[in-house]
Design a protein around this motif. Sequence first.
Motif, mmCIF file in Angstrom:
data_model
loop_
_atom_site.group_PDB
_atom_site.id
_atom_site.type_symbol
_atom_site.label_atom_id
_atom_site.label_comp_id
_atom_site.label_asym_id
_atom_site.label_seq_id
_atom_site.Cartn_x
_atom_site.Cartn_y
_atom_site.Cartn_z
ATOM 1 N N SER A 95 -59.432 81.106 -13.923
ATOM 2 C CA SER A 95 -59.215 81.772 -15.199
ATOM 3 C C SER A 95 -60.130 82.986 -15.314
ATOM 4 O O SER A 95 -61.326 82.908 -15.007
ATOM 5 C CB SER A 95 -59.506 80.808 -16.359
ATOM 6 O OG SER A 95 -58.690 79.653 -16.278
ATOM 7 N N GLY A 96 -59.588 84.107 -15.753
ATOM 8 C CA GLY A 96 -60.394 85.301 -15.951
ATOM 9 C C GLY A 96 -61.413 85.090 -17.059
ATOM 10 O O GLY A 96 -61.111 84.482 -18.090
ATOM 11 N N GLY A 97 -62.636 85.563 -16.838
ATOM 12 C CA GLY A 97 -63.693 85.433 -17.826
ATOM 13 C C GLY A 97 -64.371 84.085 -17.851
ATOM 14 O O GLY A 97 -65.308 83.870 -18.639
ATOM 15 N N ALA A 98 -63.939 83.162 -17.006
ATOM 16 C CA ALA A 98 -64.460 81.790 -17.046
ATOM 17 C C ALA A 98 -65.826 81.688 -16.385
ATOM 18 O O ALA A 98 -66.147 82.422 -15.444
ATOM 19 C CB ALA A 98 -63.487 80.839 -16.359
ATOM 20 N N ALA A 99 -66.637 80.754 -16.870
ATOM 21 C CA ALA A 99 -67.840 80.344 -16.158
ATOM 22 C C ALA A 99 -67.410 79.520 -14.947
ATOM 23 O O ALA A 99 -66.554 78.638 -15.061
ATOM 24 C CB ALA A 99 -68.746 79.517 -17.066
ATOM 25 N N VAL A 100 -67.985 79.847 -13.780
ATOM 26 C CA VAL A 100 -67.522 79.253 -12.526
ATOM 27 C C VAL A 100 -68.709 78.670 -11.763
ATOM 28 O O VAL A 100 -69.521 79.418 -11.206
ATOM 29 C CB VAL A 100 -66.806 80.298 -11.649
ATOM 30 C CG1 VAL A 100 -66.370 79.672 -10.326
ATOM 31 C CG2 VAL A 100 -65.609 80.889 -12.379
ATOM 32 N N PRO A 101 -68.834 77.338 -11.730
ATOM 33 C CA PRO A 101 -69.810 76.731 -10.825
ATOM 34 C C PRO A 101 -69.205 76.573 -9.430
ATOM 35 O O PRO A 101 -68.011 76.293 -9.290
ATOM 36 C CB PRO A 101 -70.078 75.367 -11.459
ATOM 37 C CG PRO A 101 -68.825 75.047 -12.210
ATOM 38 C CD PRO A 101 -68.212 76.354 -12.624
ATOM 39 N N SER A 129 -64.900 75.703 -9.460
ATOM 40 C CA SER A 129 -64.301 75.162 -10.677
ATOM 41 C C SER A 129 -64.400 76.156 -11.822
ATOM 42 O O SER A 129 -65.124 77.164 -11.741
ATOM 43 C CB SER A 129 -64.996 73.850 -11.083
ATOM 44 O OG SER A 129 -64.994 72.916 -10.031
ATOM 45 N N ASP A 130 -63.662 75.878 -12.901
ATOM 46 C CA ASP A 130 -63.822 76.582 -14.162
ATOM 47 C C ASP A 130 -63.693 75.556 -15.286
ATOM 48 O O ASP A 130 -63.782 74.341 -15.032
ATOM 49 C CB ASP A 130 -62.838 77.746 -14.297
ATOM 50 C CG ASP A 130 -61.375 77.319 -14.201
ATOM 51 O OD1 ASP A 130 -61.082 76.112 -14.362
ATOM 52 O OD2 ASP A 130 -60.509 78.190 -13.980
ATOM 53 N N ALA A 131 -63.479 75.999 -16.511
ATOM 54 C CA ALA A 131 -63.436 75.075 -17.646
ATOM 55 C C ALA A 131 -62.304 74.061 -17.535
ATOM 56 O O ALA A 131 -62.365 72.979 -18.126
ATOM 57 C CB ALA A 131 -63.316 75.855 -18.955
ATOM 58 N N GLN A 132 -61.267 74.396 -16.771
ATOM 59 C CA GLN A 132 -60.138 73.485 -16.607
ATOM 60 C C GLN A 132 -60.342 72.488 -15.467
ATOM 61 O O GLN A 132 -59.489 71.633 -15.237
ATOM 62 C CB GLN A 132 -58.860 74.287 -16.356
ATOM 63 C CG GLN A 132 -58.497 75.255 -17.475
ATOM 64 C CD GLN A 132 -57.270 76.069 -17.127
ATOM 65 O OE1 GLN A 132 -56.224 75.530 -16.764
ATOM 66 N NE2 GLN A 132 -57.390 77.391 -17.228
#
Length: 274
Positions: A95-101, A129-132
């Motif tokens: 996802s664009g703009g997402a925090a990504v670990p 990963s992202d928020a989803q």
Amino acid sequence: MTGDFRDWIGRSLTREDVAAPRLLAEFRATLHPFLFEDAHTACPPGFHLCLAPAIPLPEDTGPDGAERKGLFLPPIQLSRRMWAGGAIETLRPLSGGAAVPRRSVISDIRLKQGTTGPLWLVSIQHEISDAQGLALRERQDLVFRDAASAALAGGGPAQVLAADWIIEASPLLLFRFSAVTFNGHRIHYDHRYAAEEGYPGPLVHGPLQAVLMLNLASVRRGAVPRRFDYRCLAPLPGGGRFGVASDADATVLRVLRSDGVVTAEALASGDDAG
């Protein structure tokens, strides 16, 4: 060479980043127009390579410009570091703009006897990963070998390449890809270092070749393939043109340097990612 470094297998770390608009814009500008874009793909294929890279301080940087061995990677004494290949499994686009670990684990370390001497193969598994939730799994394979053992990057006369894309391996392309992925390896920008390593000039990144093949497969299929396995076969010097080619059903992809030698190949398989 002492020890087999088996105790380094299983070492892990997690870095975090953000799929920020500026970083996406830089990636798009670097690879334009050789990208797959559609309404369902906020982050083009391969963009994850820009996220959560190692960012070593100067004192944590090795002579080759990359992160010093002995921090996350084992302290292998062989001096030449090369990208051998890997695999990318795309569960869905980030996802664009997402925090990504990004969680990274050393999954395998092997000593092999190559045609020019001993070499170490180190494999690293990444989960992005992202928020989803989990979006991508990736394996990156690195090779470490003695500097004196590597063959020169020779090349024959230029040929007319049968390829879908013809790309200029310009200094700008190499610089921008190094910058957007925070890849400090000197082989991609330092002419003197490349000559000392036995090459006619800076080399095109293995990951850059993989990203181009992945995007061509996605363009030809109309969607990002779920599974993408690739390997690097020969050096690709910068400064000239190279081709990226696909078979009829976008299953087999290749990178061709100007003399027709295949420098990287890939296999796209599985259902398209959704």
